[in-house]
Design a protein around this motif. Structure first.
Motif, PDB file in Angstrom:
ATOM      1  N   GLU A 100     -34.457  26.413   7.741  1.00 58.94           N
ATOM      2  CA  GLU A 100     -34.852  25.011   7.742  1.00 58.94           C
ATOM      3  C   GLU A 100     -35.882  24.734   8.839  1.00 58.94           C
ATOM      4  O   GLU A 100     -36.317  25.639   9.542  1.00 58.94           O
ATOM      5  N   ALA A 101     -36.256  23.470   8.968  1.00 59.98           N
ATOM      6  CA  ALA A 101     -37.179  23.050  10.021  1.00 59.98           C
ATOM      7  C   ALA A 101     -36.416  22.790  11.314  1.00 59.98           C
ATOM      8  O   ALA A 101     -35.338  22.200  11.301  1.00 59.98           O
ATOM      9  N   VAL A 102     -36.990  23.254  12.416  1.00 55.03           N
ATOM     10  CA  VAL A 102     -36.397  23.046  13.738  1.00 55.03           C
ATOM     11  C   VAL A 102     -37.421  22.328  14.609  1.00 55.03           C
ATOM     12  O   VAL A 102     -38.596  22.706  14.643  1.00 55.03           O
ATOM     13  N   TYR A 103     -36.963  21.302  15.313  1.00 52.79           N
ATOM     14  CA  TYR A 103     -37.873  20.503  16.130  1.00 52.79           C
ATOM     15  C   TYR A 103     -37.419  20.490  17.585  1.00 52.79           C
ATOM     16  O   TYR A 103     -36.234  20.464  17.883  1.00 52.79           O
ATOM     17  N   LEU A 104     -38.408  20.499  18.477  1.00 59.19           N
ATOM     18  CA  LEU A 104     -38.183  20.386  19.917  1.00 59.19           C
ATOM     19  C   LEU A 104     -38.764  19.054  20.371  1.00 59.19           C
ATOM     20  O   LEU A 104     -39.942  18.776  20.138  1.00 59.19           O
ATOM     21  N   TYR A 117     -42.316  22.869  16.949  1.00 59.77           N
ATOM     22  CA  TYR A 117     -41.450  22.997  15.786  1.00 59.77           C
ATOM     23  C   TYR A 117     -41.605  24.397  15.206  1.00 59.77           C
ATOM     24  O   TYR A 117     -42.557  25.119  15.504  1.00 59.77           O
ATOM     25  N   ALA A 118     -40.651  24.776  14.389  1.00 64.66           N
ATOM     26  CA  ALA A 118     -40.692  26.056  13.677  1.00 64.66           C
ATOM     27  C   ALA A 118     -40.137  25.821  12.283  1.00 64.66           C
ATOM     28  O   ALA A 118     -39.236  24.999  12.094  1.00 64.66           O
ATOM     29  N   LEU A 119     -40.679  26.534  11.318  1.00 65.89           N
ATOM     30  CA  LEU A 119     -40.300  26.321   9.929  1.00 65.89           C
ATOM     31  C   LEU A 119     -39.672  27.569   9.329  1.00 65.89           C
ATOM     32  O   LEU A 119     -40.275  28.650   9.350  1.00 65.89           O
ATOM     33  N   THR A 125     -41.308  19.994   5.398  1.00 61.73           N
ATOM     34  CA  THR A 125     -41.925  19.312   6.527  1.00 61.73           C
ATOM     35  C   THR A 125     -41.886  17.807   6.329  1.00 61.73           C
ATOM     36  O   THR A 125     -41.897  17.300   5.212  1.00 61.73           O
ATOM     37  N   THR A 126     -41.824  17.076   7.441  1.00 61.85           N
ATOM     38  CA  THR A 126     -41.843  15.618   7.426  1.00 61.85           C
ATOM     39  C   THR A 126     -43.060  15.155   8.215  1.00 61.85           C
ATOM     40  O   THR A 126     -43.980  15.921   8.467  1.00 61.85           O
ATOM     41  N   HIS A 127     -43.053  13.888   8.617  1.00 60.21           N
ATOM     42  CA  HIS A 127     -44.146  13.360   9.422  1.00 60.21           C
ATOM     43  C   HIS A 127     -44.125  13.921  10.828  1.00 60.21           C
ATOM     44  O   HIS A 127     -45.081  13.740  11.591  1.00 60.21           O
ATOM     45  N   ALA A 128     -43.046  14.615  11.201  1.00 60.72           N
ATOM     46  CA  ALA A 128     -42.840  15.027  12.581  1.00 60.72           C
ATOM     47  C   ALA A 128     -43.655  16.279  12.914  1.00 60.72           C
ATOM     48  O   ALA A 128     -43.167  17.400  12.834  1.00 60.72           O
TER      49      ALA A 128
END
Length: 252
Positions: A100-104, A117-119, A125-128
């Protein structure tokens, strides 16, 4: 405060107002900027001409727009953040493990700012993207940050930004926020249930070093895939382990 000092402060405020107007509606003519800010066209033109000379805006036949100079500044500052380098490998591995998508995310001026982020292979993906700012109360990572800030800082953030509703599920009262933050502190993580984007769910954990929250990470994805059962079974454990790994390697 002297007249010259007051004038300089006013000029800085006007600079910021022009940047915000262009950011929201660009490109704009000097007449349109003057109208948006309720100033004379000559005043708007003088500011825009100076800002163009300093390379903070660009001019085309369509009007004025914010320049990419801000991108350069932002990326340079991002590279100075220790958390970006420390967390890079960990969030890449977390994305691979969860698919999944991971966000910092870090907090700045009361917002959650996405700094990396890492995918994973199934990530949506979103707007982030890097540089995006989100209200802290509407995202899983943001709620974990709020939960570990001093109460007076939370008060300042809510007073400055309110509790805007990103979706109908977003927290919209201070009472609900306080209840949520107490729960997050107790359990050590936060869930985003369609609160930032309808149809998505995320689970986040804080990165706390020397009793100070320096960042947060979150795994996010479609709600039909990031189910409560899956969070409980594996995603939560992986997120908490990743946050702990970052804490252990963060420079003290």
């Amino acid at each position: 405060m002297g007249d010259n000092e007051a004038s300089r402060i006013g000029a800085v405020e006007r600079f910021g107002e022009i940047i915000e107007v262009l950011r929201e509606r660009e490109p704009l003519s000097s007449r349109a900027v003057a109208s948006a800010l309720d100033v004379s066209k000559s005043t708007a033109h003088a500011y825009l001409a100076t800002m163009e000379e300093l390379e903070y805006v660009t001019r085309s036949p369509d009007g004025y727009a914010v320049s990419l100079k801000f991108l350069e500044y932002g990326m340079e500052e991002r590279e100075r953040l220790p958390i970006v380098d420390v967390a890079a490998d960990t969030i890449e591995q977390l994305a691979s493990d969860t698919s999944e998508a991971v966000y910092l995310v870090v907090e700045e001026h009361g917002y959650g700012v996405y700094v990396d982020y890492a995918l994973g292979e199934r990530a949506v993906t979103t707007h982030a993207i890097v540089g995006t700012r989100s209200p802290l109360h509407s995202i899983a990572s943001g709620k974990t940050i709020l939960a570990h800030l001093p109460e007076e800082r939370v008060d300042e953030i809510v007073a400055a930004h309110g509790l805007p509703a990103e979706t109908e599920r977003t927290i919209q009262s201070r009472e609900a926020l306080d209840e949520t933050l107490a729960r997050v502190r107790e359990q050590g993580y936060a869930i985003n249930e369609h609160e930032a984007n309808a149809g998505t769910r995320a689970v986040g954990a804080p990165v706390v070093v020397d009793d100070e929250v320096v960042a947060a990470i979150a795994v996010a994805g479609p709600a039909h895939r990031i189910t409560p059962e899956r969070i409980e079974a594996d995603v939560l454990g992986e997120v908490l382990a990743a946050a702990n790994e970052i804490e252990l390697t963060y420079p003290s």
